[in-house]
Design an enzyme around this catalytic site. Structure first.
Site, PDB file in Angstrom:
ATOM      1  N   CYS A  64       0.637  -1.057   0.225  1.00 43.95           N
ATOM      2  CA  CYS A  64      -0.450   0.074  -0.266  1.00 43.95           C
ATOM      3  C   CYS A  64       0.853   1.212   0.127  1.00 43.95           C
ATOM      4  CB  CYS A  64      -0.689   0.181   1.300  1.00 43.95           C
ATOM      5  SG  CYS A  64      -2.117   1.242   1.609  1.00 43.95           S
ATOM      6  N   CYS A 114       0.067   4.192   2.409  1.00 41.70           N
ATOM      7  CA  CYS A 114      -0.007   3.458   3.638  1.00 41.70           C
ATOM      8  C   CYS A 114       1.054   4.053   4.153  1.00 41.70           C
ATOM      9  CB  CYS A 114      -0.556   2.534   4.058  1.00 41.70           C
ATOM     10  SG  CYS A 114      -1.607   1.951   3.232  1.00 41.70           S
ATOM     11  N   ASP A 115       2.140   3.172   3.476  1.00 44.92           N
ATOM     12  CA  ASP A 115       3.769   3.681   3.582  1.00 44.92           C
ATOM     13  C   ASP A 115       4.620   4.548   2.285  1.00 44.92           C
ATOM     14  OD1 ASP A 115       3.284   1.981   5.043  1.00 44.92           O
ATOM     15  OD2 ASP A 115       3.180  -0.039   3.431  1.00 44.92           O
TER      16      ASP A 115
END
Ligand code: NDP
Length: 316
Positions: free
Chosen positions: A142, A145-146
């Site tokens: 993701c 997200c990261d």
């Protein structure tokens, strides 16, 4: 004898637990079948159990780890009286009400006046050794997200579809360079996304390239790639690898019972309604677009409110 419940919730990611919190506070005495521990996303807590830092979930200005966040949601659901069972639903019968849910054995374990499906989705993975260990430590599924953690790093994205290009393009905001590893000599992505990748100076496309090994302890330090035409192997010094080769929703137990899209995701009616009256769905099992913890939690709240109102209409 099966237990008869007003609400049975299958799945315990942000969607399932939010539905648990709301239905518990509405005095509907829900049971949440949270899944069984495994290395995939259909385990208790869902995909967030496989992530490290979560910085975009509102309410946590200093960030929170995925497992911590799920721990909080779990505690909150328990506080209001939701019952959490560490079991996996293996079969359902939605042909008549009350619905039947099996967790093991020949007989159904639960009869449900209403059912909330929150079984999530899982990322397809490469199937390489070290993959589980490095998830959250250099390997991610993701970018939203990261990506932030790779500011100033050189990284790789695997895949040639719209997701891979979208992730690669997004990651160029942070990374100094993004190697896009494509297993064939062409992209599957839409033309407009292809153009985007081809014209981005920070993206280098490696055609006919597959990843054969991941290296680093405890964090990823490099990978080995193979040219699928010549068979030649070479190292690639990257500190991050994003796998974007598709997702599959966890809908196998609903096949033939709930209307599903061609890609396996649950087809939705108004709000959180599915094709079967009294069955509601929330989270990634019905969302292949946003796939965020916060959108998932939001849809869990919707499913709980829809179920509550529907039950009220049934005089339950
Ligand atoms: P896709 O199935 O479209 O693409 C998967 C990609 O991963 C393909 O290039 C495939 O290669 C490759 N791949 C599959 N398995 C492996 C493997 N083991 N090793 C290496 N490469 C592999 O999935 P997406 O998640 O990209 O997209 C899913 C759907 O969502 C699509 O309909 C897409 O259009 C849509 N979407 C739309 C977006 C947008 O419009 N902004 C953004 C994201 C997704 P091969 O081609 O060789 O099979």
């Amino acid at each position: 004898m099966p237990e008869h419940r007003k609400v049975v919730i299958i799945g315990s990611g942000p969607a399932g637990l939010t539905a648990g919190i709301y239905t518990a506070r509405a005095q509907l005495d829900p049971v949440v079948l949270e899944g069984e521990p495994s290395s995939t996303s259909d385990q208790p807590g869902g995909q967030l159990m496989l992530t490290t830092e979560v910085e975009n979930f509102p309410g946590f200005p200093d960030g929170v780890t995925g497992p911590e966040l799920m721990g909080h949601m779990r505690a909150q659901a328990l506080r209001f009286g939701a019952e959490l069972k560490t079991v996996k639903a293996t079969k359902v019968d939605l042909s008549a009400r009350p619905f039947k849910v099996w967790v093991d054995g020949e007989e159904p374990s639960y009869l449900a006046d209403s059912l909330i499906v929150a079984t999530g989705a899982r990322s397809l993975m490469l199937g390489l050794p070290n993959e589980d260990r490095l998830l959250g430590y250099g390997l991610s599924t993701c970018a939203t997200c990261d990506g932030f953690f790779y500011r100033g790093h050189e990284i790789a994205v695997v895949g040639g579809g719209d997701s891979a290009i979208e992730e690669a393009t997004f990651l160029t905001r942070f990374a100094t360079k993004v190697h896009l590893l494509v297993r064939r000599d062409q992209l599957r992505a839409s033309k407009i996304m292809q153009e985007r990748a081809l014209h981005n100076d920070k993206i280098e496309i490696h055609w006919n390239t597959k990843v054969t090994a991941l290296h680093g302890e405890p964090k990823l330090t490099s990978i080995t790639v193979e040219d699928t035409v010549t068979g030649a192997s070479s190292p690639l010094e990257v500190t991050g690898i994003f796998v974007a080769i598709g997702h599959v929703p966890n809908t196998s137990i609903f096949e033939g019972q709930l209307e599903l899209h061609d890609n396996g995701y649950i087809a939705m009616g108004e709000g959180s309604r599915t094709s079967v009256e009294g069955v509601f769905a929330c989270g990634d099992v019905q969302d292949h677009v946003y796939r965020q913890a916060i959108t998932s939690a939001g849809s869990g709240c919707m499913a709980a409110i829809d179920a509550e109102r529907w039950l009220e209409g049934q005089g339950a």
